[in-house]
Design an enzyme around this catalytic site. Structure first.
Site, PDB file in Angstrom:
ATOM      1  N   CYS A 101       0.833  -1.198   0.000  1.00 10.20           N
ATOM      2  CA  CYS A 101       0.000   0.000   0.000  1.00 10.20           C
ATOM      3  C   CYS A 101       0.870   1.252   0.000  1.00 10.20           C
ATOM      4  O   CYS A 101       1.723   1.402   0.866  1.00 10.20           O
ATOM      5  CB  CYS A 101      -0.888  -0.042   1.240  1.00 10.20           C
ATOM      6  SG  CYS A 101      -2.019   1.310   1.292  1.00 10.20           S
ATOM      7  N   ASN A 201      -1.586  -8.961  -9.834  1.00  5.40           N
ATOM      8  CA  ASN A 201      -2.548  -7.898  -9.520  1.00  5.40           C
ATOM      9  C   ASN A 201      -2.166  -6.610 -10.261  1.00  5.40           C
ATOM     10  O   ASN A 201      -0.998  -6.328 -10.464  1.00  5.40           O
ATOM     11  CB  ASN A 201      -2.537  -7.655  -7.999  1.00  5.40           C
ATOM     12  CG  ASN A 201      -3.334  -6.443  -7.564  1.00  5.40           C
ATOM     13  OD1 ASN A 201      -2.820  -5.571  -6.861  1.00  5.40           O
ATOM     14  ND2 ASN A 201      -4.586  -6.364  -7.960  1.00  5.40           N
ATOM     15  N   ARG A 226     -10.016  -2.567  -8.201  1.00  6.33           N
ATOM     16  CA  ARG A 226     -10.985  -1.537  -8.591  1.00  6.33           C
ATOM     17  C   ARG A 226     -12.035  -2.027  -9.586  1.00  6.33           C
ATOM     18  O   ARG A 226     -13.159  -1.518  -9.586  1.00  6.33           O
ATOM     19  CB  ARG A 226     -10.224  -0.325  -9.159  1.00  6.33           C
ATOM     20  CG  ARG A 226      -9.481   0.442  -8.064  1.00  6.33           C
ATOM     21  CD  ARG A 226      -8.407   1.321  -8.642  1.00  6.33           C
ATOM     22  NE  ARG A 226      -7.370   0.531  -9.303  1.00  6.33           N
ATOM     23  CZ  ARG A 226      -6.399   1.047 -10.046  1.00  6.33           C
ATOM     24  NH1 ARG A 226      -6.337   2.346 -10.219  1.00  6.33           N
ATOM     25  NH2 ARG A 226      -5.504   0.255 -10.595  1.00  6.33           N
TER      26      ARG A 226
HETATM   27  C1  LIG Z   1      -9.535   2.414  -2.507  1.00  3.65           C
HETATM   28  C2  LIG Z   1      -8.358   1.464  -2.443  1.00  3.65           C
HETATM   29  C3  LIG Z   1      -7.946   0.974  -1.217  1.00  3.65           C
HETATM   30  C4  LIG Z   1      -6.880   0.091  -1.125  1.00  3.65           C
HETATM   31  N1  LIG Z   1      -6.529  -0.428   0.091  1.00  3.65           N
HETATM   32  C5  LIG Z   1      -5.574  -1.383   0.168  1.00  3.65           C
HETATM   33  C6  LIG Z   1      -5.310  -2.055   1.400  1.00  3.65           C
HETATM   34  O1  LIG Z   1      -5.959  -1.829   2.442  1.00  3.65           O
HETATM   35  N2  LIG Z   1      -4.318  -2.997   1.399  1.00  3.65           N
HETATM   36  C7  LIG Z   1      -3.584  -3.283   0.272  1.00  3.65           C
HETATM   37  O2  LIG Z   1      -2.695  -4.138   0.327  1.00  3.65           O
HETATM   38  N3  LIG Z   1      -3.846  -2.694  -0.902  1.00  3.65           N
HETATM   39  C8  LIG Z   1      -4.820  -1.775  -0.978  1.00  3.65           C
HETATM   40  N4  LIG Z   1      -5.134  -1.221  -2.191  1.00  3.65           N
HETATM   41  C9  LIG Z   1      -4.451  -1.704  -3.407  1.00  3.65           C
HETATM   42  C10 LIG Z   1      -5.256  -2.828  -4.081  1.00  3.65           C
HETATM   43  O3  LIG Z   1      -5.307  -3.985  -3.257  1.00  3.65           O
HETATM   44  C11 LIG Z   1      -4.633  -3.235  -5.427  1.00  3.65           C
HETATM   45  O4  LIG Z   1      -3.329  -3.708  -5.194  1.00  3.65           O
HETATM   46  C12 LIG Z   1      -4.579  -2.081  -6.421  1.00  3.65           C
HETATM   47  O5  LIG Z   1      -5.789  -1.357  -6.441  1.00  3.65           O
HETATM   48  C13 LIG Z   1      -4.259  -2.589  -7.837  1.00  3.65           C
HETATM   49  O6  LIG Z   1      -5.235  -3.511  -8.272  1.00  3.65           O
HETATM   50  P1  LIG Z   1      -6.446  -3.082  -9.285  1.00  3.65           P
HETATM   51  O7  LIG Z   1      -5.799  -2.435 -10.488  1.00  3.65           O
HETATM   52  O8  LIG Z   1      -7.128  -4.369  -9.601  1.00  3.65           O
HETATM   53  O9  LIG Z   1      -7.295  -2.090  -8.553  1.00  3.65           O
HETATM   54  C14 LIG Z   1      -6.174  -0.305  -2.306  1.00  3.65           C
HETATM   55  C15 LIG Z   1      -6.595   0.202  -3.532  1.00  3.65           C
HETATM   56  C16 LIG Z   1      -7.666   1.066  -3.621  1.00  3.65           C
HETATM   57  C17 LIG Z   1      -8.108   1.567  -4.973  1.00  3.65           C
END
Ligand SMILES: Cc1cc2nc3c(=O)[nH]c(=O)nc-3n(C[C@H](O)[C@H](O)[C@H](O)COP(=O)(O)O)c2cc1C
Length: 329
Positions: A101, A201, A226
């Site tokens: 994160c 991911n 997302r």
């Molecule tokens: C609103 C939001 C909150 C997130 N919170 C976390 C979290 O609590 N822990 C974490 O490891 N990643 C968090 N992420 C990252 C996501 O787990 C993921 O790695 C990232 O969005 C990329 O994947 P995607 O393109 O499928 O969204 C967050 C992402 C978003 C958009």
């Protein structure tokens, strides 16, 4: 099917942890609509924060389908180990450590992806957490600290040696935040470095893309973030495509309406009416973002103050858009 320690997942498509999104109502819904595993919002490892309302809600696993995966975040090995024990005692069956994160709040305290810069500390955290609990411990990382320091493969090796059960890799460096294209190449390299399951991911928005990313990287599965917002049925679409090579037809609008109303009711039940009504707004805007007239409706919807008004407005929205489609046909 991928195994995480003693758990064999029913399919390789996982809901990524998202703070403010993957709360208990959303996790239950995604499981019902096909996710092989769901990961909750990160939980602070600092015990001083455990009694806040936010933490209490994140610690609630009522009726949560098993295995229950809880993500912990922090920068202190002993605090993280204690947090892992606490969460297992509270129902967690898989502990996930957040090193992915980029949020400032977390990074200022050297947690999340900020840890990737300090491999010694990473190793210490992994060893302490793994030895502290009897359940599988998983790790979520980015590909590295920045584009000059893509140490994801080394971290993956450390993780495997420390006894981490599986690895999820967001294919961007910490410095890239959410910009730049996702480096599926680095995920492919990481997969070649380790034998434990690796989940890819980043920017996976469709069933074909999930299949392509798995084929290209050799990953054992994918994490969807997302793209699941306002579209929790994406899990069954991906699973169907992986199993058959065929596209599942999009859900009819009556089913979308029913899913959305079910989601809203779950939010009101879980958060109470006041907070549930507020939290419902962002989900509704995600569900309706592809619909014509959604901006005007969003403006109107955000002014509504009760569950009854919100549910009625959704019902009317779908009825009107169905009637106008019928009219146009
Ligand atoms: C609103 C939001 C909150 C997130 N919170 C976390 C979290 O609590 N822990 C974490 O490891 N990643 C968090 N992420 C990252 C996501 O787990 C993921 O790695 C990232 O969005 C990329 O994947 P995607 O393109 O499928 O969204 C967050 C992402 C978003 C958009």
């Amino acid at each position: 099917m991928p195994k995480i320690g003693c758990y064999t997942l029913p399919n390789p498509v996982i809901l990524a942890p998202m703070a403010g999104v993957t709360d208990l109502p959303f996790r239950r819904l995604c499981r019902r609509l096909g996710a092989g595993l769901v990961v909750g919002e990160m939980v602070a490892s600092n015990p001083a924060l455990r009694h806040t309302r936010k933490s209490q809600l994140r610690l609630d696993h009522r009726d949560e389908p098993e295995p229950i995966a809880v993500q912990i975040v922090g920068g202190d090995p002993h605090m993280l180990a204690e947090s892992a024990r606490f969460n297992v005692a509270n129902g967690a069956q898989i502990i996930d450590i957040n090193m992915g994160c980029p949020a400032k709040k977390v990074c200022n305290k050297a947690a999340g992806s900020a840890l990737l810069r300090d491999e010694k500390l990473v190793n210490e955290i992994l060893l302490r957490v793994v030895e502290s609990v009897d359940v599988p411990v998983t790790l979520k990382i980015r590909t590295g600290w920045d584009t000059d320091n893509r140490n994801g493969p080394r971290i993956a090796e450390l993780a495997q040696k420390a006894g981490i059960a599986s690895l999820a890799v967001h294919g961007r460096t910490r410095a890239c935040r959410y910009q730049n294209t996702v480096e599926y190449d680095t995920i492919k390299t990481i997969k070649q470095y380790v034998d434990i399951p690796v989940f890819a991911n980043g920017d996976i928005t469709s069933a074909e893309k999930a299949a392509d990313v798995m084929a290209y990287t050799g990953a054992d599965g994918v994490l969807i973030g997302r793209a699941a917002q306002g579209r929790p049925w994406i899990f069954r679409e991906i699973v169907h495509y992986l199993n058959t090579g065929k596209q599942l037809t999009a859900p009819p609008s009556a089913e979308i309406e029913a899913i959305l109303l079910e989601h809203l009711q779950a939010l009101y039940d879980f958060y109470g009416e006041l907070m549930g009504v507020r939290i419902a707004r962002k989900h509704v805007s995600w569900y309706l973002q592809e619909q014509p007239d959604h901006l005007a409706f969003r403006h109107y919807f955000n002014g509504l103050q009760s569950p009854q008004e919100q549910s009625q407005a959704i019902h009317t929205f779908f009825k009107d858009s169905f009637n106008s489609k019928e009219h146009a046909a």
